[in-house]
Design a protein around this motif. Structure first.
Motif, PDB file in Angstrom:
ATOM      1  N   HIS A  16     -11.412  40.504  16.850  1.00  0.00           N
ATOM      2  CA  HIS A  16     -11.019  41.909  16.681  1.00  0.00           C
ATOM      3  C   HIS A  16     -12.203  42.845  16.892  1.00  0.00           C
ATOM      4  O   HIS A  16     -12.310  43.893  16.251  1.00  0.00           O
ATOM      5  CB  HIS A  16     -10.353  42.134  15.320  1.00  0.00           C
ATOM      6  CG  HIS A  16      -9.001  41.487  15.270  1.00  0.00           C
ATOM      7  ND1 HIS A  16      -7.853  42.128  15.652  1.00  0.00           N
ATOM      8  CD2 HIS A  16      -8.644  40.225  14.961  1.00  0.00           C
ATOM      9  CE1 HIS A  16      -6.833  41.301  15.552  1.00  0.00           C
ATOM     10  NE2 HIS A  16      -7.282  40.124  15.141  1.00  0.00           N
ATOM     11  N   TYR A  19     -11.618  45.405  21.252  1.00  0.00           N
ATOM     12  CA  TYR A  19     -11.107  46.775  21.398  1.00  0.00           C
ATOM     13  C   TYR A  19     -11.922  47.768  20.580  1.00  0.00           C
ATOM     14  O   TYR A  19     -11.577  48.939  20.488  1.00  0.00           O
ATOM     15  CB  TYR A  19      -9.611  46.847  21.055  1.00  0.00           C
ATOM     16  CG  TYR A  19      -9.243  46.291  19.695  1.00  0.00           C
ATOM     17  CD1 TYR A  19      -9.332  47.064  18.557  1.00  0.00           C
ATOM     18  CD2 TYR A  19      -8.807  44.969  19.566  1.00  0.00           C
ATOM     19  CE1 TYR A  19      -8.992  46.555  17.319  1.00  0.00           C
ATOM     20  CE2 TYR A  19      -8.466  44.449  18.336  1.00  0.00           C
ATOM     21  CZ  TYR A  19      -8.561  45.247  17.217  1.00  0.00           C
ATOM     22  OH  TYR A  19      -8.222  44.722  15.984  1.00  0.00           O
ATOM     23  N   LEU A 151      -9.927  43.014  26.260  1.00  0.00           N
ATOM     24  CA  LEU A 151     -10.235  42.299  27.513  1.00  0.00           C
ATOM     25  C   LEU A 151     -10.783  40.900  27.255  1.00  0.00           C
ATOM     26  O   LEU A 151     -11.156  40.194  28.186  1.00  0.00           O
ATOM     27  CB  LEU A 151     -11.272  43.084  28.325  1.00  0.00           C
ATOM     28  CG  LEU A 151     -10.760  44.235  29.183  1.00  0.00           C
ATOM     29  CD1 LEU A 151     -11.937  44.911  29.890  1.00  0.00           C
ATOM     30  CD2 LEU A 151      -9.756  43.751  30.222  1.00  0.00           C
ATOM     31  N   LEU A 152     -10.818  40.519  25.971  1.00  0.00           N
ATOM     32  CA  LEU A 152     -11.440  39.237  25.607  1.00  0.00           C
ATOM     33  C   LEU A 152     -10.856  38.059  26.388  1.00  0.00           C
ATOM     34  O   LEU A 152     -11.588  37.290  27.017  1.00  0.00           O
ATOM     35  CB  LEU A 152     -11.246  39.017  24.099  1.00  0.00           C
ATOM     36  CG  LEU A 152     -11.524  37.625  23.555  1.00  0.00           C
ATOM     37  CD1 LEU A 152     -13.000  37.276  23.695  1.00  0.00           C
ATOM     38  CD2 LEU A 152     -11.118  37.528  22.093  1.00  0.00           C
ATOM     39  N   LEU A 198       2.113  38.691  18.986  1.00  0.00           N
ATOM     40  CA  LEU A 198       1.258  39.885  19.079  1.00  0.00           C
ATOM     41  C   LEU A 198       2.088  41.163  19.030  1.00  0.00           C
ATOM     42  O   LEU A 198       1.700  42.132  18.392  1.00  0.00           O
ATOM     43  CB  LEU A 198       0.502  39.881  20.406  1.00  0.00           C
ATOM     44  CG  LEU A 198      -0.853  39.195  20.448  1.00  0.00           C
ATOM     45  CD1 LEU A 198      -1.515  39.473  21.779  1.00  0.00           C
ATOM     46  CD2 LEU A 198      -1.746  39.678  19.325  1.00  0.00           C
ATOM     47  N   GLY A 307      -7.705  34.430  17.245  1.00  0.00           N
ATOM     48  CA  GLY A 307      -6.770  35.253  18.010  1.00  0.00           C
ATOM     49  C   GLY A 307      -6.293  36.466  17.232  1.00  0.00           C
ATOM     50  O   GLY A 307      -6.975  36.946  16.321  1.00  0.00           O
TER      51      GLY A 307
HETATM   52  C1  GLA Z   1      -5.782  38.814  20.829  1.00  0.00           C
HETATM   53  C2  GLA Z   1      -6.045  39.833  21.932  1.00  0.00           C
HETATM   54  C3  GLA Z   1      -7.540  39.933  22.250  1.00  0.00           C
HETATM   55  C4  GLA Z   1      -8.357  40.154  20.975  1.00  0.00           C
HETATM   56  C5  GLA Z   1      -7.961  39.137  19.906  1.00  0.00           C
HETATM   57  C6  GLA Z   1      -8.628  39.399  18.583  1.00  0.00           C
HETATM   58  O1  GLA Z   1      -6.099  37.532  21.290  1.00  0.00           O
HETATM   59  O2  GLA Z   1      -5.353  39.466  23.109  1.00  0.00           O
HETATM   60  O3  GLA Z   1      -7.777  40.967  23.181  1.00  0.00           O
HETATM   61  O4  GLA Z   1      -8.211  41.467  20.509  1.00  0.00           O
HETATM   62  O5  GLA Z   1      -6.556  39.123  19.688  1.00  0.00           O
HETATM   63  O6  GLA Z   1      -9.996  39.176  18.670  1.00  0.00           O
END
Ligand code: GLA
Length: 340
Positions: A16, A19, A151-152, A198, A307
Motif C-alpha cells: 500500500h 499509490y 503500478l506495483l 479488490l 496484496g
Molecule cells: C494490489 C494493487 C497494487 C498495490 C497492492 C497493495 O495488489 O493492485 O497496486 O496497491 O494492492 O500494495
C-alpha cells in the motif's frame, strides 16, 4: 504466430505504498500467464479461447465493447493499446496460466501484460517503453475491470529480472535490481481461506483516506509525510499515514538486509510489516491473522498479509530445511514478461 509470457509477482515488502509515491520490493515468480496469438479466424475480429476455463469470446477489433470477468481484460487490452496509438491487427488468441487467482499473486497483471505483449507481437509492433506499457495495463484494470490499482503489479511483471527483487520508487518510477540470494531459504504463499476482491474490498477506501490525509497536510503525496505529520491527524488517518511512512523505511532496510544476506532480519521486517498492516492500515482479517500465527508456529522467519488485503494470501519466509506448510505454494523467482 507469437507467444507471450508474463509472470505473477509477490511483494516482499512495501504494501500500500505504490499509490502513495512510495517504495516496494516485489519479485516476479515462475507462475504466469501465456498468450498465443495467431492469424485471425475472421477478418477484423479478435477471437479468444481461455483454455483453462473452457470459455471463448469474440469481438470487433475496432469496437471491442464491454464484457465481464476475463473477457473484460482482453477487450480492455485491445481498446487501450489502440487508444495509445498502437495499430493492432485482428488475431486469434489462446490464454492459459498457472497463477492462482485471488491469492495476492497478481494473476490480473500477468493476464493484462501477457495479452498486451501478444497483441503487439502479432501486429509486428515493438514492446517499446515498459513503463508506458505498465500504465496502459493499469488503465485496463481501472477502466475495463473496475479495479483501482497502483503500478506495483504491472511494473513487477514487466521490469523484474530473474534472481533479483525489484526496488521500485513510485515517485520517479526508477527500478533497481536487488540480488535475491536465498540460499536454502524459501518463500511460500498460503491461502487464508478467505476470498478477496479488490473491487468490493476496502482498497478504494484506503486510497481515499490517503488522499484525504494529503489534503489535510497540504502535501502532494504521502511520500512527503513524516511521523510528526501522522501524529497531527485525526484517527484513523494518523494510523494510515504512520503505516505508509514506516513501510517505506522498511523497504530500504529490507534492501540492506538482502544485500547483507541477513534473512533473519528480513523475516523480522516482514513481521513488522504485518503488524503495521493489521493495526495501522487495518487491512487484515481474523482468518489472515490466524494463518500468519500458524505459519510462525510452524517456524517461519516472517509472515505477513500480501496484496490488496481483506483476505487473500499470506507470504512466509521459511528457514532452510523447514518443511512446506499444508497447502503452501512455493514462490520461485522467475523471468520477467516477454515473447517466448
Ligand atoms: C494490489 C494493487 C497494487 C498495490 C497492492 C497493495 O495488489 O493492485 O497496486 O496497491 O494492492 O500494495
Amino acid at each position: 504466430m507469437v507467444t507471450a509470457f508474463a509472470p505473477g509477482r509477490v511483494n516482499l515488502i512495501g504494501e500500500h505504498t505504490d499509490y502513495n509515491d512510495g517504495l516496494a520490493l516485489p519479485f516476479a515468480i515462475t507462475a504466469g500467464v501465456t498468450v498465443a496469438a495467431g492469424p485471425p479466424a475472421r477478418p477484423d475480429t479478435v477471437t479468444v479461447r481461455a483454455s483453462d476455463l473452457h470459455q471463448r469470446d469474440s469481438f470487433s477489433l475496432v469496437d471491442p465493447g464491454r464484457a465481464r470477468g476475463w473477457r473484460a481484460f482482453v477487450r480492455g487490452a485491445v481498446a487501450e493499446l489502440q487508444r495509445a496509438g498502437h495499430a493492432l491487427t485482428a488475431t486469434d488468441l489462446t490464454i492459459s496460466g498457472d497463477v492462482p487467482r485471488g491469492r495476492g499473486l497478481s494473476s490480473s497483471a500477468a493476464l493484462e501484460v501477457s495479452l498486451c505483449l501478444a497483441l503487439l507481437g502479432v501486429a509486428g509492433l515493438p514492446i517499446g517503453d515498459r513503463v508506458a506499457l505498465a500504465r496502459i495495463c493499469s488503465r485496463i484494470e481501472r477502466e475495463w475491470v473496475g479495479a483501482q490499482t497502483g503500478l506495483l503489479d504491472q511494473l513487477a511483471s514487466l521490469q523484474s529480472s530473474e534472481d533479483n527483487a525489484l526496488r521500485i520508487d513510485f515517485r520517479t518510477l526508477e527500478c533497481r535490481d536487488v540480488p535475491l540470494r536465498l540460499g536454502h531459504h524459501r518463500f511460500v504463499a498460503v491461502d487464508s481461506g478467505e476470498a478477496r476482491s479488490l473491487q468490493s474490498s476496502g482498497y478504494n477506501t484506503r486510497r481515499e483516506e490517503c488522499a484525504e490525509a494529503c489534503r489535510l497536510l497540504g502535501i502532494e503525496s504521502l511520500r512527503d509525510a513524516t511521523v510528526a505529520d501522522a501524529a497531527s491527524l485525526p484517527a484513523p488517518l494518523n494510523r494510515r499515514v504512520r503505516h505508509v511512512v514506516y513501510e517505506n523505511v522498511r523497504v530500504d532496510v529490507a534492501v540492506a538486509a538482502l544485500i547483507a544476506g541477513d534473512m533473519d532480519h528480513l523475516g523480522e521486517l516482514i513481521n513488522a510489516s504485518h503488524a503495521s498492516l493489521r493495526d495501522d492500515y487495518e487491512i487484515s482479517t481474523p482468518a489472515v491473522d490466524a494463518t500468519v500465527a500458524r505459519l510462525r508456529e510452524h517456524g517461519a522467519l516472517g509472515a505477513r498479509i500480501v496484496g490488496g488485503g481483506f483476505g487473500g494470501s499470506v507470504l512466509a519466509l521459511l528457514a532452510p530445511g523447514a518443511p512446506l506448510p499444508n497447502g503452501a505454494i512455493e514462490l520461485i523467482p522467475g523471468p520477467p514478461a516477454g515473447l517466448i
